[in-house]
Scaffold this motif. Structure first.
Motif, PDB file in Angstrom:
ATOM      1  N   LEU A  27     -22.785 -18.151 -35.989  1.00  0.00           N
ATOM      2  CA  LEU A  27     -21.850 -16.997 -36.567  1.00  0.00           C
ATOM      3  C   LEU A  27     -20.359 -17.600 -37.354  1.00  0.00           C
ATOM      4  O   LEU A  27     -19.646 -16.997 -37.553  1.00  0.00           O
ATOM      5  CB  LEU A  27     -21.150 -16.602 -34.998  1.00  0.00           C
ATOM      6  CG  LEU A  27     -22.230 -15.691 -34.381  1.00  0.00           C
ATOM      7  CD1 LEU A  27     -21.660 -14.982 -33.307  1.00  0.00           C
ATOM      8  CD2 LEU A  27     -23.133 -14.659 -35.361  1.00  0.00           C
ATOM      9  N   GLY A  28     -20.348 -18.960 -37.422  1.00  0.00           N
ATOM     10  CA  GLY A  28     -19.314 -19.518 -38.512  1.00  0.00           C
ATOM     11  C   GLY A  28     -17.922 -19.706 -37.723  1.00  0.00           C
ATOM     12  O   GLY A  28     -16.901 -19.609 -38.368  1.00  0.00           O
ATOM     13  N   TYR A  29     -17.821 -19.509 -36.236  1.00  0.00           N
ATOM     14  CA  TYR A  29     -16.708 -19.565 -35.659  1.00  0.00           C
ATOM     15  C   TYR A  29     -15.895 -21.239 -36.068  1.00  0.00           C
ATOM     16  O   TYR A  29     -16.555 -22.008 -35.987  1.00  0.00           O
ATOM     17  CB  TYR A  29     -16.764 -19.453 -34.321  1.00  0.00           C
ATOM     18  CG  TYR A  29     -16.798 -17.815 -33.872  1.00  0.00           C
ATOM     19  CD1 TYR A  29     -17.417 -17.072 -34.659  1.00  0.00           C
ATOM     20  CD2 TYR A  29     -16.152 -17.298 -32.765  1.00  0.00           C
ATOM     21  CE1 TYR A  29     -17.703 -15.618 -34.278  1.00  0.00           C
ATOM     22  CE2 TYR A  29     -16.188 -16.116 -32.272  1.00  0.00           C
ATOM     23  CZ  TYR A  29     -16.939 -15.222 -33.359  1.00  0.00           C
ATOM     24  OH  TYR A  29     -16.750 -13.918 -32.954  1.00  0.00           O
ATOM     25  N   SER A  30     -14.590 -21.101 -36.156  1.00  0.00           N
ATOM     26  CA  SER A  30     -13.989 -22.650 -36.112  1.00  0.00           C
ATOM     27  C   SER A  30     -14.061 -22.986 -34.617  1.00  0.00           C
ATOM     28  O   SER A  30     -14.304 -22.396 -33.653  1.00  0.00           O
ATOM     29  CB  SER A  30     -12.656 -22.461 -36.412  1.00  0.00           C
ATOM     30  OG  SER A  30     -11.727 -21.646 -35.429  1.00  0.00           O
ATOM     31  N   PRO A  31     -13.994 -24.268 -34.406  1.00  0.00           N
ATOM     32  CA  PRO A  31     -14.030 -24.960 -33.149  1.00  0.00           C
ATOM     33  C   PRO A  31     -13.052 -24.458 -32.066  1.00  0.00           C
ATOM     34  O   PRO A  31     -13.384 -24.093 -31.027  1.00  0.00           O
ATOM     35  CB  PRO A  31     -13.808 -26.482 -33.211  1.00  0.00           C
ATOM     36  CG  PRO A  31     -14.243 -26.659 -34.795  1.00  0.00           C
ATOM     37  CD  PRO A  31     -13.881 -25.410 -35.516  1.00  0.00           C
ATOM     38  N   LEU A  32     -11.793 -24.147 -32.642  1.00  0.00           N
ATOM     39  CA  LEU A  32     -10.580 -23.541 -31.657  1.00  0.00           C
ATOM     40  C   LEU A  32     -10.953 -22.211 -31.388  1.00  0.00           C
ATOM     41  O   LEU A  32     -10.906 -21.788 -30.215  1.00  0.00           O
ATOM     42  CB  LEU A  32      -9.575 -23.565 -32.585  1.00  0.00           C
ATOM     43  CG  LEU A  32      -8.136 -22.867 -31.999  1.00  0.00           C
ATOM     44  CD1 LEU A  32      -7.967 -23.593 -30.538  1.00  0.00           C
ATOM     45  CD2 LEU A  32      -6.898 -23.036 -32.466  1.00  0.00           C
ATOM     46  N   ARG A  33     -11.560 -21.358 -32.355  1.00  0.00           N
ATOM     47  CA  ARG A  33     -12.013 -20.019 -32.008  1.00  0.00           C
ATOM     48  C   ARG A  33     -12.965 -19.954 -31.130  1.00  0.00           C
ATOM     49  O   ARG A  33     -13.032 -19.038 -30.169  1.00  0.00           O
ATOM     50  CB  ARG A  33     -12.169 -19.285 -33.415  1.00  0.00           C
ATOM     51  CG  ARG A  33     -12.489 -17.685 -33.150  1.00  0.00           C
ATOM     52  CD  ARG A  33     -12.906 -16.988 -34.334  1.00  0.00           C
ATOM     53  NE  ARG A  33     -13.141 -15.411 -34.191  1.00  0.00           N
ATOM     54  CZ  ARG A  33     -13.421 -14.809 -35.134  1.00  0.00           C
ATOM     55  NH1 ARG A  33     -13.958 -15.407 -36.208  1.00  0.00           N
ATOM     56  NH2 ARG A  33     -13.754 -13.620 -34.777  1.00  0.00           N
ATOM     57  N   ALA A  34     -14.085 -20.747 -31.268  1.00  0.00           N
ATOM     58  CA  ALA A  34     -15.397 -20.869 -30.242  1.00  0.00           C
ATOM     59  C   ALA A  34     -14.697 -21.326 -28.977  1.00  0.00           C
ATOM     60  O   ALA A  34     -15.124 -20.678 -27.840  1.00  0.00           O
ATOM     61  CB  ALA A  34     -16.217 -21.819 -30.810  1.00  0.00           C
ATOM     62  N   GLY A  35     -13.586 -22.264 -28.722  1.00  0.00           N
ATOM     63  CA  GLY A  35     -13.114 -22.650 -27.498  1.00  0.00           C
ATOM     64  C   GLY A  35     -12.407 -21.321 -26.841  1.00  0.00           C
ATOM     65  O   GLY A  35     -12.553 -21.186 -25.778  1.00  0.00           O
ATOM     66  N   LEU A  36     -11.817 -20.675 -27.555  1.00  0.00           N
ATOM     67  CA  LEU A  36     -10.776 -19.437 -27.085  1.00  0.00           C
ATOM     68  C   LEU A  36     -12.005 -18.217 -26.633  1.00  0.00           C
ATOM     69  O   LEU A  36     -11.495 -17.984 -25.747  1.00  0.00           O
ATOM     70  CB  LEU A  36      -9.901 -18.897 -28.117  1.00  0.00           C
ATOM     71  CG  LEU A  36      -8.423 -19.836 -28.517  1.00  0.00           C
ATOM     72  CD1 LEU A  36      -8.014 -19.212 -29.890  1.00  0.00           C
ATOM     73  CD2 LEU A  36      -7.758 -19.901 -27.490  1.00  0.00           C
TER      74      LEU A  36
END
Length: 476
Positions: free
Chosen positions: A297-306
């Motif tokens: 889905l192309g999420y950034s690492p921070l967004r995936a962590g959140l």
């Protein structure tokens, strides 16, 4: 945490904080790495879909060492063992940060797991022998709080460090905390040993440990290690044979690691089997979800962590409703129905797509976090509730071992399933990768639903005995 600590003898506050911080280090490191796996894979020249060995190595090492933790503490003393555990954990963390290949990283995670496996059992043993019985529940409740904060903070912190620094820092942050822990251990940890020296069942331990490692390597070999079918089959045969040999050995030995008489308690037998097969499915979620979000889905690492926060928050909120539900409906109804709900919540991620609203993703994560938390609480308490004082310690160690083993097997199995589906759908396009993830979530959800059949064998009348019955294990 402060209010809980002030009610306890001030002389024991420092010990409580020390054990709590050790537990926090362990739980944080078990979750912080999941969000960083794609970045690690890119840095080390590996596919992010083949990084499961990094997670499996840590959990499997912990599962192996837990059965020996009590004997090690009795033999060498709580202070020396707790100090050595922190040192091993810090050395393993530094080695992880210095790794330049997946093989080196897996080896470093083994060293880290050797330390992590001893932190909670030895710390809990020190509290058991120093805190009066009337204060022990309060002390353990205080120590358990970091077990909730670690998974809450881990994925987000991991994503933030990867995005704004590098993946190496998810390990390096353990160094200052570990050094402070070493100094605190020398000052505050009592040097306690077992009153009675018992001979360690080395042969039984070797058979049990080899069985766990062989079975995990067989599953991991299907996807990550490139083992041929014959090698996988041989590992499985030798692994299961070794586990069976251990139980035959334990039946003849006066003081085995885990007495077969434990399985004369029906709730423990059903609870352990239910823990193993239920967690076999659900324990892969912290590994699979961040991969799905970042790879497909192309999420950034921070967004995936959140995005992992809703699971932890819903899990914490659900704790207060667990005991009333079990008291009203009984363990069998709650566990059978809730196991199906956990499986359905997992399978619902098979519908995830790039056009799905973020709000719907969050709702899925909230639902999974709530039902999974209820599952852990119910499984842990039913497993240990009928053990008397003589069996409680051994039963708790066995439960902790099964939990960590299930985590290792769950990640390895999910990776094998994912590898199988990528072989079917291919990896050339993002759509094909997403199809493989969707099929994997559906399959692992079905594995969890199947485990509901185990809980059906619980007596219908078994209910929560006390309104405030705590969750007795630190792993759930």
């Amino acid at each position: 945490m402060t209010s809980a600590a002030t009610a306890i003898d001030p002389a024991r506050k420092s010990l409580l904080w020390l054990v709590a911080i050790g537990f926090f280090m362990q739980t944080l490191d078990a979750t912080i790495i999941n969000t960083a796996l794609p970045a690690m894979a890119a840095s080390l020249g590996e596919s992010p879909l083949r990084m499961q060995s990094v997670v499996v190595a840590y959990a499997l090492t912990m599962a192996m060492l837990i059965p020996a933790s009590g004997w090690i503490a009795d033999r060498f003393g709580t202070r020396r063992v707790f100090f050595s555990a922190i040192v091993l954990f810090v050395i393993g963390s530094v080695l992880c940060a210095l790794s330049v290949s997946v093989g080196q990283l897996v080896a470093a995670r083994v060293v880290q797991g050797l330390g992590g496996a001893l932190l909670l059992p030895v710390g809990r043993l020190a509290l058991l022998r120093t805190v009066p019985r009337g204060e022990f529940l309060q002390a353990m409740s205080f120590v358990a709080i970091p077990g909730l904060i670690g998974p809450l903070l881990g994925p987000t912190l991991g994503g933030w460090l990867v995005q704004y620094a590098s993946w190496h820092w998810i390990f390096l942050i353990n160094v200052p905390v570990g050094l402070a822990g070493c100094l605190a251990t020398l000052r505050f940890m009592p040097d306690l040993r077992g009153a009675v020296e018992r001979r360690f069942d080395g042969a039984g331990y070797a058979m049990l440990a080899f069985g766990m490692v062989a079975i995990s390597l067989a599953l991991d070999g299907v996807s990550g290690m490139g083992l041929r079918q014959v090698s996988v089959l041989l590992l499985l045969v030798f692994g299961f044979a070794s586990v069976v040999a251990y139980w035959l050995h334990a039946a003849r030995r006066p003081e085995p690691l885990f007495s077969p008489s434990l399985f004369g308690v029906p709730t423990l037998s059903i609870g352990l089997l239910g823990n193993l097969f239920s967690r076999l499915g659900s324990s892969c979620m912290p590994f699979l979800v961040p991969l799905l979000l970042q790879v497909s889905l192309g999420y950034s690492p921070l967004r995936a962590g959140l995005m992992m926060l809703p699971i932890a928050l819903a899990g914490m909120a659900m704790k207060r409703f667990a005991t009333p539900l079990i008291t009203r409906h009984g363990y069998r109804k709650v566990l059978v129905a809730n196991t199906v709900l956990v499986g359905l919540a997992m399978a619902s991620f098979g519908l995830t797509g790039p056009d799905q609203p973020v709000a719907l993703h969050i709702l899925q994560l909230l639902v999974f976090g709530a039902v999974n938390s209820l599952q852990f609480t119910a499984m842990n308490t039913i497993t240990l509730k009928d053990l008397d004082g003589g069996m409680a310690s051994s039963g708790n160690s066995l439960l902790s071992m099964v939990q960590m083993l299930a985590m290792s097997l769950g990640v390895a199995a999910a990776s094998a399933v994912l590898a199988g589906y990528t072989g079917v759908f291919g990896l050339e396009t993002a759509k094909q990768t997403l199809d493989a993830f969707q099929a994997t979530f559906a399959s692992m959800g079905l594995v969890t639903i199947a485990s509901a059949l185990i809980f059906w064998h619980l007596p219908a009348e078994v209910r929560a005995a006390h309104p405030a019955q705590p969750e007795v294990s630190g792993q759930g």
